[in-house]
Every structure is written in structure tokens, then in C-alpha cells.
Design an enzyme around this catalytic site. Structure first.
Site, PDB file in Angstrom:
ATOM      1  N   ASP A 334       0.865  -1.172   0.000  1.00  0.00           N
ATOM      2  CA  ASP A 334       0.000   0.000   0.000  1.00  0.00           C
ATOM      3  C   ASP A 334       0.906   1.228   0.000  1.00  0.00           C
ATOM      4  OD1 ASP A 334       1.147   0.240   2.497  1.00  0.00           O
ATOM      5  OD2 ASP A 334      -0.723   0.250   3.617  1.00  0.00           O
ATOM      6  N   ASP A 336       1.522   4.674   2.401  1.00  0.00           N
ATOM      7  CA  ASP A 336       1.138   5.333   3.651  1.00  0.00           C
ATOM      8  C   ASP A 336       1.561   6.799   3.603  1.00  0.00           C
ATOM      9  OD1 ASP A 336       0.512   2.713   5.128  1.00  0.00           O
ATOM     10  OD2 ASP A 336       2.587   2.399   4.504  1.00  0.00           O
ATOM     11  N   ASP A 424      -3.248   4.572   2.792  1.00  0.00           N
ATOM     12  CA  ASP A 424      -3.574   4.925   4.180  1.00  0.00           C
ATOM     13  C   ASP A 424      -3.167   6.374   4.428  1.00  0.00           C
ATOM     14  OD1 ASP A 424      -4.389   2.350   4.625  1.00  0.00           O
ATOM     15  OD2 ASP A 424      -2.623   1.757   5.796  1.00  0.00           O
TER      16      ASP A 424
HETATM   17  P1  UTP Z   1       2.341  -1.142   6.648  1.00  0.00           P
HETATM   18  O1  UTP Z   1       1.506  -2.315   7.060  1.00  0.00           O
HETATM   19  O2  UTP Z   1       1.856  -0.334   5.519  1.00  0.00           O
HETATM   20  O3  UTP Z   1       3.808  -1.705   6.388  1.00  0.00           O
HETATM   21  O4  UTP Z   1       2.477  -0.242   7.943  1.00  0.00           O
HETATM   22  P2  UTP Z   1       4.981  -1.176   5.459  1.00  0.00           P
HETATM   23  O5  UTP Z   1       6.190  -1.242   6.287  1.00  0.00           O
HETATM   24  O6  UTP Z   1       4.645   0.133   4.833  1.00  0.00           O
HETATM   25  O7  UTP Z   1       5.101  -2.310   4.376  1.00  0.00           O
HETATM   26  P3  UTP Z   1       4.390  -2.419   2.934  1.00  0.00           P
HETATM   27  O8  UTP Z   1       5.443  -2.048   1.973  1.00  0.00           O
HETATM   28  O9  UTP Z   1       3.215  -1.510   2.893  1.00  0.00           O
HETATM   29  O10 UTP Z   1       3.988  -3.856   2.828  1.00  0.00           O
HETATM   30  C1  UTP Z   1       3.413   0.810   8.073  1.00  0.00           C
HETATM   31  C2  UTP Z   1       3.639   1.141   9.505  1.00  0.00           C
HETATM   32  O11 UTP Z   1       2.540   1.839  10.032  1.00  0.00           O
HETATM   33  C3  UTP Z   1       2.222   1.373  11.305  1.00  0.00           C
HETATM   34  C4  UTP Z   1       2.605  -0.087  11.285  1.00  0.00           C
HETATM   35  O12 UTP Z   1       2.878  -0.555  12.577  1.00  0.00           O
HETATM   36  C5  UTP Z   1       3.838  -0.083  10.400  1.00  0.00           C
HETATM   37  O13 UTP Z   1       5.005   0.075  11.174  1.00  0.00           O
HETATM   38  N1  UTP Z   1       0.795   1.597  11.588  1.00  0.00           N
HETATM   39  C6  UTP Z   1      -0.161   1.131  10.762  1.00  0.00           C
HETATM   40  C7  UTP Z   1       0.451   2.313  12.709  1.00  0.00           C
HETATM   41  O14 UTP Z   1       1.346   2.732  13.458  1.00  0.00           O
HETATM   42  N2  UTP Z   1      -0.869   2.527  13.000  1.00  0.00           N
HETATM   43  C8  UTP Z   1      -1.851   2.061  12.201  1.00  0.00           C
HETATM   44  O15 UTP Z   1      -3.041   2.294  12.513  1.00  0.00           O
HETATM   45  C9  UTP Z   1      -1.496   1.351  11.051  1.00  0.00           C
HETATM   46 MN    MN Z   2       2.785   0.436   3.766  1.00  0.00          MN
END
Ligand code: UTP
Ligand code: MN
Length: 500
Positions: A334, A336, A424
Site C-alpha cells: 500500500d 502510507d 492509508d
Molecule cells: P504497513 O503495514 O503499511 O507496512 O504499515 P509497510 O512497512 O509500509 O510495508 P508495505 O510495503 O506496505 O507492505 C506501516 C507502519 O505503520 C504502522 C505499522 O505498525 C507499520 O510500522 N501503523 C499502521 C500504525 O502505526 N498505526 C496504524 O493504525 C497502522
Molecule cells: Mn505500507
């Protein structure tokens, strides 16, 4: 698949330059180079011709393409000095071997699998990566991921891939303890600056339990791990992994479907007793698109879209990429984003406005907005693994191909001019920005260890909202990530070094 073919093709060289003469090449993936030093010119010629007559490729020069360097009579130090003087390229891609591998291969009439006993390790790398094995008996590798620098350059992938399969399998059966133990072991190996060369290299490394060590030893001995192979071929594992790959389907739901005897998406979708929630419905609807990795070019295109929407509402707001892309990954599951608004309160209503705008632009495929429940009075919370309380939304948006720079059109994709992407967004209040940025950057294991380190080693509680000092019962303020590391008495770790 495609990539491997290209790589394999790249490695091959015109036979003439390999002085292959009239002998037919049988083993195209192996290109030998024999070191003349100490071996002598005539023996080298003799051995080269012998190998060629048996169908081996022998390169007379130490080129990029060489896969197996063979030495006779040199000490490790002598050999590696010589290789460095002769500008050995990509040492990680090559086996540097003693003559025993060569003689065994000649008598077998084919390249025998490389084993530990064949390797001639570089003494300089050994000292750098495993200082403990020479003079210093205590390990220099920290048991806390937040004290290690872990880039995306993993020198121990053959071990970490296996450990992660085992971890995932334990996760699927709800065994958090062993799951975490294998993830920790994999993470330690990812942080090493060199490949483990022999079982003894594990000796002073932290977080490697008995089971992880046994697995690594098995890989050293057999080149693979029977347990991991078994898991990869296991129907339950394969099915849970597939169900879990659907947006909105957690491990519990995946298991529930499996227990009901469901094995395919079709069975799930046609089973009258399965009721999908809104998220899962969207997950299946856009499965093909959102299970395909998102590229950095696509992430950058999305950033432009989000910036447009955000600055429309608040021109002083800024949008930052976080998560895996901030850690330097080229692909993600995804994208972020974290939104920074300079004045307290400006974060309110912002995400709703972005969602409304996407809807009016006809690019909103799914949205789940979660209003902030952030309340400093209720903190610090002791549930650190829980979700944070900021305004956030989980979206699926339509990304038009024309918006992505460097987009290459392929035949199968040409029918549609867009793809669905998971996005996100989080919008914390400004005074919480640093904690939120640190938390969302990940990796998950890095964050977990930051919190564990804060609690166990510093008597402080850290989460995505605050850093709380238990001794003085105060919240520690931070404008930047650096401030948080400083409060914790930790060296700053760059995002690109947080791939624990
Ligand atoms: P992700 O699941 O998107 O992982 O969460 P990533 O490292 O970006 O990996 P890929 O490439 O998408 O697969 C990113 C970070 O955001 C935190 C998670 O703990 C993770 O460290 N997070 C996610 C939060 O802190 N709060 C949330 O509500 C959701
Ligand atoms: Mn991510």
C-alpha cells in the site's frame, strides 16, 4: 520469472572470450576462474582444459560474470589481498573456493553443491561482521532492533526467507511466541554486513534460539530446510496465506473459512453462509489490482494527488510519504501518507475533505474513515500494539496510468487506463507529529523493539502518540524523530536503516 531469465542471459558470455574452443558447454550457470597465484601457469592451463573438456565454462580473466573463483595453495589472507588488488567485482555474487570443490566437481563430472568446507572466507569481512569470533568475546550486535542499522541490503536472504516462512506458519496457528522468536532471528541476520559463512558465525549473535540455530545449520548442510519446504507445500498454509492476502481478511477469518472446508476464492464467494463485510467485499472486488505491488513511481503519483486535495483545503499543510517507501523500499503493498498541519486543530475535518474531493473526482473506490479518539488524558496506554487514535482513513483509490511517470504499458494492462491502489492517510495534531511519523515509518519489528527498549532499558513508555517517563511521571516533548531518539539515549537511526 521474466527477471531471472534476463539475469541468466546477462551472465552468459560469448564462448570465444572464454577460450572454450571446441568443447561443448554443459553447465551454463557456472563460470569458473582459476587463480594462477601459487597454482602456477602450467597447472592452471592443465586444470582449465580439463574443466572445459568436461563441459565447464572457464574464464581466463576475472570478469563480472565469473561465479566460482578457485584457488590452490593460498592462505585466505593472501588470496583476498590478491583478489582485491585485481579488483574482484561483486564478491557477494561469487563463490570463492578452495581446490577441493574443483576436484570433487571434476570427479563428479558436474559442479557439486558448494559447502562450507569449500569456502575461503574474506578475513577482513569476518572481522568486521563477527568481531566477537576473533578477539572480543561479547557480541557487538544488539538484541534490540532499534540499536541495529538494517538496510534493505540483506546478505542473508537464504536464511531469513526460511525463518520468515516458519514465523508466518506459527502466526497462522496463533503461536505468537515462536512466531516472534523466528522473526527476531531473521531480523538479526538482516542487519549483518556480510553473509554467514559457517555455523560458528552464529555463536555470539543475539536472538538466535536453539530452533533458529538448528534451521540455519540445516541450511548450511543441505542447502535447504525440510520443515520450510513442508510448510510451503502444505495446503493449510497455502490456503490461509491466500485468504489472508485479501484486504479486510485477517488470520481469524482466514482460519474460519478454512475450517469450514473452503479452499478457493470461488468457494468463499459462493458459500451462502459467508457474509463479507464492506472491507472484504472491496478486497475481493479489487483483488487483482491491490494484490499487485505498488511501485515508487505510483506512490509518487499518489502523493501529487493527495497534495492537491490537501492544499485545496489547507495551503499550509504538507504531505509526507511514510511506511515502507520512506524506508527506501521500491515496492509496497500500500502507500502510507502522513499529513502535517502547522496549527493545532487544523487536522480536524481534513481527511473528510480529501475523501469528498476524491469522490467528486470519481477516483474513490473504497473509504473507511476513522475519526480521532486521541485524548492525552487517557495516555499513556499500556496497550502498545493497539491502533493509534489519530484521524485516519484506509482507502482504495483509482490511479490513472497517465498520472504515473515512468509508466510502461504492457499488453495485458492496456484495456484499462487505471489501477486500484490501497492508500492509508493519517493526520495527527502537530504536537504529536514526530511520534506518529516515527510509528508509521516502521518496520513493525523496529517499532516493537523501540517500545520494548524504552520500557525495559529506560523506564519510558513510547507509542505513536507520546513518550512518557515513568520516573518523573512526565510526557517528554518532541518536535522531530531525532528528539525522541535523544530522549531514549539512542543513536539516531535513519529511516533507510529501520528495515529490521
Ligand atoms: P504497513 O503495514 O503499511 O507496512 O504499515 P509497510 O512497512 O509500509 O510495508 P508495505 O510495503 O506496505 O507492505 C506501516 C507502519 O505503520 C504502522 C505499522 O505498525 C507499520 O510500522 N501503523 C499502521 C500504525 O502505526 N498505526 C496504524 O493504525 C497502522
Ligand atoms: Mn505500507
Amino acid at each position: 520469472m521474466f527477471q531471472t531469465t534476463i539475469l541468466a542471459r546477462k551472465r552468459r558470455r560469448p564462448e570465444a572470450t572464454l577460450s572454450q574452443g571446441h568443447d561443448k558447454v554443459k553447465f551454463r550457470d557456472v563460470i569458473l576462474y582459476l587463480v594462477e597465484r601459487r597454482m602456477g601457469k602450467s597447472r592452471r592451463n592443465f586444470l582449465s582444459n580439463l574443466a572445459r573438456s568436461k563441459g565447464f565454462c572457464v574464464d581466463d580473466s576475472l570478469s563480472d560474470h565469473v561465479t566460482h573463483v578457485v584457488s590452490e595453495g593460498n592462505t585466505a589472507q593472501e588470496l583476498w589481498n590478491w583478489l582485491e588488488e585485481h579488483d574482484l567485482k561483486k564478491p557477494h555474487d561469487k563463490h570463492v573456493l578452495n581446490i577441493s570443490w574443483f576436484t570433487e566437481s571434476m570427479s563428479a563430472g558436474q559442479p557439486v553443491p558448494v559447502e562450507m568446507k569449500h569456502h575461503i572466507p574474506n578475513p577482513a569481512v569476518e572481522r568486521r561482521s563477527f568481531p566477537c569470533t576473533s578477539t572480543n568475546p561479547t557480541s557487538s550486535v544488539s538484541p534490540f532492533a532499534c540499536k541495529r542499522r538494517t538496510t534493505l541490503d540483506n546478505h542473508n536472504k537464504s536464511f531469513t526467507d526460511v525463518l520468515e516462512v516458519l514465523a508466518e506458519n506459527f502466526e497462522f496457528s496463533g503461536n505468537q511466541g515462536p512466531c516472534l522468536a523466528f522473526r527476531r532471528a531473521a531480523s538479526v541476520l538482516k542487519s549483518l554486513p556480510a553473509t554467514l559463512r559457517r555455523p560458528g558465525d552464529m555463536e555470539h549473535l543475539p536472538c538466535l534460539g536453539e530452533h533458529s540455530k538448528a534451521i540455519i545449520e540445516e541450511i548450511f548442510e543441505c542447502g535447504s530446510c525440510s520443515k520450510a519446504e513442508e510448510i510451503l507445500n502444505d495446503e493449510r498454509y497455502q490456503t490461509l496465506k491466500m485468504f489472508n492476502s485479501v484486504f479486510g481478511v485477517g488470520i481469524k477469518t482466514a482460519e474460519n473459512w478454512y475450517c469450514r472446508g473452503l479452499r478457493t476464492f470461488e468457494q468463499v464467494l459462493t458459500e451462502p453462509n459467508v457474509r463479507l463485510n464492506r472491507m472484504q467485499t472491496a478486497g475481493f472486488l479489487f483483488y487483482e489490482d491491490i494484490s499487485r505491488p505498488v511501485s515508487r513511481a505510483e506512490a509518487n503519483a499518489l502523493k501529487v494527488l493527495i497534495e492537491e486535495a490537501v492544499t485545496c483545503v489547507n495551503p499550509s499543510a504538507n504531505v509526507y510519504i511514510t511506511g515502507g517507501f520512506r524506508r527506501g523500499k521500491d515496492f509496497g503493498h500500500d502507500v502510507d501518507f502522513i499529513i502535517r498541519t502547522p496549527v493545532p486543530g487544523q487536522e480536524d475535518g481534513l481527511l473528510q475533505a480529501v475523501i469528498d474531493r476524491f469522490r467528486s473526482q470519481n477516483i474513490l473506490l473504497y473509504s473507511d474513515f476513522q475519526e480521532s479518539t486521541f485524548d492525552l488524558k487517557k495516555l499513556p496506554s499500556c496497550r502498545f500494539e493497539a491502533m493509534d487514535h489519530f484521524h485516519k482513513c484506509f482507502l482504495i483509490v483509482k490511479l490513472r496510468r497517465e498520472q504515473v511517470l515512468e509508466e510502461k504499458e504492457t499488453d495485458e494492462e492496456r484495456q484499462r487506463d487505471w489501477r486500484a491502489v490501497r492508500v492509508d492517510l493519517v493526520a495527527p495534531p502537530i504536537e504529536r507529529f514526530a511520534y506518529a511519523m516515527l510509528g508509521w515509518t516502521g518496520s513493525t519489528l523496529f517499532e516493537r523493539d523501540l517500545r520494548r527498549f524504552a520500557r525495559l532499558e529506560r523506564g519510558k513508555l513510547l507509542d505513536n502518540h507520546v513518550l512518557y517517563d515513568k520516573a518523573t511521571k512526565t510526557f517528554l516533548p518532541a518536535q522531530t524523530e531525532e528528539d525522541i531518539f535523544t530522549h531514549l539515549g539512542l543513536e539516531f537511526i535513519e529511516p533507510s536503516e529501520r528495515n529490521a
